[in-house]
Enzyme design. Structure first.
Site, mmCIF file in Angstrom:
data_model
loop_
_atom_site.group_PDB
_atom_site.id
_atom_site.type_symbol
_atom_site.label_atom_id
_atom_site.label_comp_id
_atom_site.label_asym_id
_atom_site.label_seq_id
_atom_site.Cartn_x
_atom_site.Cartn_y
_atom_site.Cartn_z
ATOM 1 N N TYR A 139 0.844 -1.078 0.016
ATOM 2 C CA TYR A 139 -0.052 0.141 0.175
ATOM 3 C C TYR A 139 0.711 1.333 0.057
ATOM 4 O O TYR A 139 1.902 2.092 1.104
ATOM 5 C CB TYR A 139 -1.021 -0.212 1.194
ATOM 6 C CG TYR A 139 -1.962 1.099 1.193
ATOM 7 C CD1 TYR A 139 -1.900 1.843 0.490
ATOM 8 C CD2 TYR A 139 -3.243 1.280 2.279
ATOM 9 C CE1 TYR A 139 -2.902 2.886 0.045
ATOM 10 C CE2 TYR A 139 -3.769 1.822 2.471
ATOM 11 C CZ TYR A 139 -4.230 2.849 1.300
ATOM 12 O OH TYR A 139 -5.077 3.864 1.262
ATOM 13 N N LYS A 166 -1.165 -1.452 -4.445
ATOM 14 C CA LYS A 166 -2.048 -0.350 -4.745
ATOM 15 C C LYS A 166 -1.367 1.112 -4.813
ATOM 16 O O LYS A 166 -0.330 1.692 -3.253
ATOM 17 C CB LYS A 166 -3.062 0.180 -3.765
ATOM 18 C CG LYS A 166 -4.196 0.489 -3.781
ATOM 19 C CD LYS A 166 -4.566 1.332 -3.063
ATOM 20 C CE LYS A 166 -5.977 2.425 -2.632
ATOM 21 N NZ LYS A 166 -6.862 2.612 -1.407
#
Length: 305
Positions: A139, A166
């Site tokens: 992330y 992400k």
């Protein structure tokens, strides 16, 4: 490759977390929310991400949140669970608990607070990958974590078993660099956070988007992705404009955009407005104001019961 990874693509809402006034997970609200976004055609869901107030939800409610989403999804789409703390064992415990609850993979922040270098990032995630029973996505959200993973570091981690990223850095150049460095590995999942440049990301080779607004109007991002994959760039561009309009409307107003999003869900009959501290719910007047701005953009039928 893990069989779930090719399915991590398309429009995937970072689910809001419905809460009761006592801050327990509202299981019924969660079921309604999952069914609502699935009715809108989403390709996957993320539970306990940033939009899900992951650091504010009581620790004893994490399993309830993940397991409720897994059960409501019923295997129809991948379920990705958020995890990550500045403590290695606690992060591993979160990952394992999410896997035990049925999550297909985990979206994991780096250890925020102290600034760390690339070798430290790599060493941390190598330990997580080794300990995890499910695939891990990095992330990348440097505005929040103050940790920046260089593209070459992601290649190192891919080689160690990292399943994807992400990217919530909102820098198209960085995304291009990541995609270029990992172009030889079509199995490595690259998604972006939010919808501001979803179409541009797809053009450059990204796999999908994870953001808050498909909680409210899932059909917009779904339509954008499916039009793009069908080669209909004109429709995809039209849907991108709708996504930008929704994002712009949700950013205007007092308080947290997440609180305004929960107010919209309340208008749709999905869940209440309760937020976990330190965030506060919007007022009745604020809820009416945001609803007036976005209701015309919502096409998915609201759930009943």
């Amino acid at each position: 490759m893990n069989e779930i990874l090719p399915r991590i693509r398309g429009a995937m809402p970072a689910l809001l977390t419905p809460l009761k006034p006592d801050l327990k997970v509202d299981r019924d609200g969660f079921v309604r929310l999952v069914n609502y976004v699935l009715e809108g055609g989403v390709h996957g869901v993320v539970v306990l991400g940033s939009s899900g107030e992951f650091q504010s939800i009581d620790w004893d409610q994490r399993y309830a949140a993940v397991s409720t989403v897994v059960e409501a999804s019923g295997g129809r789409v991948p379920v990705i669970a958020g995890a990550g703390l500045p403590n290695l064992k606690a992060t591993i415990d979160q990952i394992k608990a999410s896997a035990d609850a049925g999550a297909d993979c985990c979206l994991v922040t780096p250890p925020y607070y102290f600034p760390i270098g690339q070798d430290a990032i790599a060493a941390w995630f190598e330990k997580l990958i080794e300990a995890s029973p499910v695939p891990i996505l990095y992330y990348h959200y440097p505005a929040m974590t103050k940790v920046f993973a260089e593209p070459d570091t992601l290649v190192r981690l891919r080689d160690a078993g990292l399943a994807g990223i992400k990217d919530s850095g909102a820098q198209i150049l960085y995304l291009q660099q990541v995609l270029a460095r990992l172009a030889d590995d079509p199995g490595f999942r690259v998604t972006i956070g939010g919808e501001a440049y979803f179409l541009a990301a797809l053009v450059h080779g990204a796999d999908g988007s994870i953001g808050p607004h498909p909680n409210l109007a899932p059909e917009i991002n779904v339509g954008l992705f499916e039009a793009f994959t069908a080669g209909d760039v004109e429709t995809a561009a039209e849907m991108q404009r709708s996504a930008a309009a929704l994002a712009g409307a949700m950013l205007k107003g007092s308080g947290s955009p997440l609180a305004r999003a929960k107010a919209v869900l309340e208008k749709l009959g999905i869940c209440g407005r309760t937020m976990a501290p330190p965030m506060a719910a919007v007022t009745d007047a604020e809820a009416d104001e945001v609803w007036s701005k976005v209701k015309g953009l919502i096409r998915t039928p609201a759930p009943v019961g």
